[in-house]
Write a protein that holds these residues in place. Structure first.
Motif, PDB file in Angstrom:
ATOM      1  N   GLU A  18       0.552  -1.149   0.214  1.00  0.00           N
ATOM      2  CA  GLU A  18      -0.445   0.558   0.449  1.00  0.00           C
ATOM      3  C   GLU A  18       0.902   1.465  -0.130  1.00  0.00           C
ATOM      4  O   GLU A  18       0.010   2.253  -0.321  1.00  0.00           O
ATOM      5  CB  GLU A  18      -0.598  -0.020   1.132  1.00  0.00           C
ATOM      6  N   ALA A  19       2.187   1.313   0.274  1.00  0.00           N
ATOM      7  CA  ALA A  19       2.982   2.530   0.844  1.00  0.00           C
ATOM      8  C   ALA A  19       3.156   2.793  -0.884  1.00  0.00           C
ATOM      9  O   ALA A  19       3.845   2.224  -1.848  1.00  0.00           O
ATOM     10  CB  ALA A  19       4.408   2.021   1.054  1.00  0.00           C
ATOM     11  N   CYS A  20       3.801   3.844  -1.171  1.00  0.00           N
ATOM     12  CA  CYS A  20       3.978   4.785  -2.032  1.00  0.00           C
ATOM     13  C   CYS A  20       5.699   5.425  -1.463  1.00  0.00           C
ATOM     14  O   CYS A  20       5.288   5.434  -0.842  1.00  0.00           O
ATOM     15  CB  CYS A  20       3.424   6.220  -2.372  1.00  0.00           C
ATOM     16  N   LEU A  21       6.749   5.109  -2.680  1.00  0.00           N
ATOM     17  CA  LEU A  21       8.017   4.842  -1.382  1.00  0.00           C
ATOM     18  C   LEU A  21       9.041   5.918  -2.954  1.00  0.00           C
ATOM     19  O   LEU A  21       9.094   5.322  -4.247  1.00  0.00           O
ATOM     20  CB  LEU A  21       8.176   3.689  -1.291  1.00  0.00           C
ATOM     21  N   THR A  22       9.460   6.593  -2.594  1.00  0.00           N
ATOM     22  CA  THR A  22      10.754   7.332  -3.621  1.00  0.00           C
ATOM     23  C   THR A  22      11.656   6.598  -3.567  1.00  0.00           C
ATOM     24  O   THR A  22      11.938   5.656  -2.622  1.00  0.00           O
ATOM     25  CB  THR A  22      10.955   8.476  -3.083  1.00  0.00           C
ATOM     26  N   ALA A  23      12.912   6.678  -4.676  1.00  0.00           N
ATOM     27  CA  ALA A  23      13.625   5.408  -4.751  1.00  0.00           C
ATOM     28  C   ALA A  23      14.906   5.792  -3.323  1.00  0.00           C
ATOM     29  O   ALA A  23      15.180   5.037  -3.179  1.00  0.00           O
ATOM     30  CB  ALA A  23      14.577   5.782  -5.590  1.00  0.00           C
ATOM     31  N   ASP A  24      14.713   6.963  -3.053  1.00  0.00           N
ATOM     32  CA  ASP A  24      15.566   6.703  -1.923  1.00  0.00           C
ATOM     33  C   ASP A  24      14.790   6.616  -0.163  1.00  0.00           C
ATOM     34  O   ASP A  24      15.854   6.220   0.752  1.00  0.00           O
ATOM     35  CB  ASP A  24      16.249   8.732  -2.068  1.00  0.00           C
ATOM     36  N   LEU A  31       5.537  -2.849 -10.453  1.00  0.00           N
ATOM     37  CA  LEU A  31       5.534  -1.326  -9.874  1.00  0.00           C
ATOM     38  C   LEU A  31       5.120  -0.569 -10.405  1.00  0.00           C
ATOM     39  O   LEU A  31       5.280  -0.661 -12.070  1.00  0.00           O
ATOM     40  CB  LEU A  31       7.005  -1.060  -9.600  1.00  0.00           C
ATOM     41  N   ARG A  32       4.379   0.004 -10.274  1.00  0.00           N
ATOM     42  CA  ARG A  32       3.377   1.295 -10.829  1.00  0.00           C
ATOM     43  C   ARG A  32       5.112   2.598 -10.389  1.00  0.00           C
ATOM     44  O   ARG A  32       5.097   2.777  -9.420  1.00  0.00           O
ATOM     45  CB  ARG A  32       2.362   1.612 -10.211  1.00  0.00           C
ATOM     46  N   ARG A  33       4.743   3.319 -11.249  1.00  0.00           N
ATOM     47  CA  ARG A  33       5.870   4.595 -10.925  1.00  0.00           C
ATOM     48  C   ARG A  33       4.607   6.109 -11.137  1.00  0.00           C
ATOM     49  O   ARG A  33       3.969   6.046 -11.877  1.00  0.00           O
ATOM     50  CB  ARG A  33       6.297   5.303 -12.613  1.00  0.00           C
ATOM     51  N   TYR A  34       4.660   6.518  -9.739  1.00  0.00           N
ATOM     52  CA  TYR A  34       3.420   7.935 -10.557  1.00  0.00           C
ATOM     53  C   TYR A  34       4.427   9.368  -9.933  1.00  0.00           C
ATOM     54  O   TYR A  34       5.611   9.122  -9.272  1.00  0.00           O
ATOM     55  CB  TYR A  34       2.638   7.887  -8.670  1.00  0.00           C
ATOM     56  N   ALA A  35       4.109  10.261 -11.173  1.00  0.00           N
ATOM     57  CA  ALA A  35       5.033  11.071 -11.036  1.00  0.00           C
ATOM     58  C   ALA A  35       4.762  12.026 -10.288  1.00  0.00           C
ATOM     59  O   ALA A  35       3.402  11.765  -9.707  1.00  0.00           O
ATOM     60  CB  ALA A  35       4.422  11.749 -12.450  1.00  0.00           C
ATOM     61  N   PRO A  36       5.962  12.887  -9.478  1.00  0.00           N
ATOM     62  CA  PRO A  36       5.892  14.326  -8.741  1.00  0.00           C
ATOM     63  C   PRO A  36       5.643  15.202  -9.085  1.00  0.00           C
ATOM     64  O   PRO A  36       4.503  15.674 -10.282  1.00  0.00           O
ATOM     65  CB  PRO A  36       7.521  14.511  -8.657  1.00  0.00           C
ATOM     66  N   GLU A  37       4.367  15.214  -8.163  1.00  0.00           N
ATOM     67  CA  GLU A  37       3.607  16.641  -8.203  1.00  0.00           C
ATOM     68  C   GLU A  37       3.704  17.815  -8.737  1.00  0.00           C
ATOM     69  O   GLU A  37       3.426  18.861  -9.502  1.00  0.00           O
ATOM     70  CB  GLU A  37       1.981  16.798  -6.995  1.00  0.00           C
ATOM     71  N   LEU A  38       4.864  17.982  -8.115  1.00  0.00           N
ATOM     72  CA  LEU A  38       5.540  19.807  -8.364  1.00  0.00           C
ATOM     73  C   LEU A  38       6.572  19.343  -8.430  1.00  0.00           C
ATOM     74  O   LEU A  38       7.145  18.471  -8.547  1.00  0.00           O
ATOM     75  CB  LEU A  38       5.382  19.945  -6.449  1.00  0.00           C
ATOM     76  N   PRO A  39       7.486  20.406  -9.366  1.00  0.00           N
ATOM     77  CA  PRO A  39       8.942  19.785  -9.133  1.00  0.00           C
ATOM     78  C   PRO A  39       9.977  20.145  -8.516  1.00  0.00           C
ATOM     79  O   PRO A  39       9.522  20.723  -7.144  1.00  0.00           O
ATOM     80  CB  PRO A  39       8.715  21.764 -10.017  1.00  0.00           C
ATOM     81  N   GLY A  40      10.914  19.704  -8.430  1.00  0.00           N
ATOM     82  CA  GLY A  40      11.632  18.936  -7.498  1.00  0.00           C
ATOM     83  C   GLY A  40      10.946  17.965  -6.557  1.00  0.00           C
ATOM     84  O   GLY A  40      12.046  17.155  -5.931  1.00  0.00           O
ATOM     85  N   GLU A  41      10.610  17.187  -6.723  1.00  0.00           N
ATOM     86  CA  GLU A  41       9.940  16.189  -5.881  1.00  0.00           C
ATOM     87  C   GLU A  41       9.860  15.218  -6.734  1.00  0.00           C
ATOM     88  O   GLU A  41      10.324  14.861  -8.158  1.00  0.00           O
ATOM     89  CB  GLU A  41       8.437  16.030  -5.937  1.00  0.00           C
ATOM     90  N   ALA A  42      10.098  14.281  -5.928  1.00  0.00           N
ATOM     91  CA  ALA A  42      11.133  12.709  -6.776  1.00  0.00           C
ATOM     92  C   ALA A  42       9.922  11.826  -6.580  1.00  0.00           C
ATOM     93  O   ALA A  42       8.644  11.843  -6.176  1.00  0.00           O
ATOM     94  CB  ALA A  42      11.817  11.823  -5.817  1.00  0.00           C
ATOM     95  N   ALA A  43       9.762  11.343  -7.937  1.00  0.00           N
ATOM     96  CA  ALA A  43       8.600   9.917  -8.497  1.00  0.00           C
ATOM     97  C   ALA A  43       8.565   9.485  -7.462  1.00  0.00           C
ATOM     98  O   ALA A  43       9.584   9.247  -6.341  1.00  0.00           O
ATOM     99  CB  ALA A  43       9.349   9.273  -9.265  1.00  0.00           C
ATOM    100  N   GLN A  44       7.270   8.784  -6.583  1.00  0.00           N
ATOM    101  CA  GLN A  44       7.224   7.015  -5.833  1.00  0.00           C
ATOM    102  C   GLN A  44       6.988   6.109  -6.675  1.00  0.00           C
ATOM    103  O   GLN A  44       6.475   6.684  -8.035  1.00  0.00           O
ATOM    104  CB  GLN A  44       5.862   7.768  -5.154  1.00  0.00           C
TER     105      GLN A  44
END
Length: 140
Positions: free
Chosen positions: A23-29, A60-73
């Motif tokens: 259920e979690a959305c995680l960035t690569a970091d 995995l599904r990739r969710y694009a960042p909502e704001l500039p500078g944010e990481a994909a989840q």
């Protein structure tokens, strides 16, 4: 996720982490840090490459960042069927949309707007009933 038949312990650990936290959305970091915290000796490059391969494989599904500078989840993708999904922006709950109304919507988009939906990559976002209820209670 595999290069030929080669699959490392680290690659398996990345895949297992996402499956355990479906259920979690995680960035690569975040993924990298969670693996390190769990005692896994893994390189950041390995994590990034494995996530890319898991996305390409549909794991995995990739969710694009909502704001500039944010990481994909990224989130574990439990189904491989072609249909629309809706995801709660608060808790990450994912629902599969199997119904005639959704099929009608997809046909409408094609007939009236000239687009064929890529259902595997189309995600609707909103609030699940539980989160909407909590948000309403907080506002009152």
């Amino acid at each position: 996720m595999q290069r030929g038949n080669y699959q490392t312990r680290q690659q398996e650990a990345v895949a297992a982490l996402f499956e355990r936290r479906a259920e979690a959305c995680l960035t690569a970091d975040e993924t990298y840090r969670l693996l390190l915290d769990a005692g896994m000796d893994v390189g950041k490059t390995t994590v990034y490459r494995t996530i890319t391969r898991l996305c390409e494989a549909g794991v995995l599904r990739r969710y694009a960042p909502e704001l500039p500078g944010e990481a994909a989840q990224y989130q574990f993708n439990p189904c491989r069927e072609s249909h629309l999904h809706i995801r709660c922006v608060q808790c990450g709950a994912l629902e599969h949309l199997h119904c005639g109304d959704v099929e009608h919507f997809a046909k409408h988009i094609q007939a009236h707007h000239g687009f064929v939906l890529d259902e595997a990559r189309t995600m609707l976002c909103g609030l699940c009933n539980d989160c909407a209820h909590r948000e309403k209670e907080t506002a009152e």
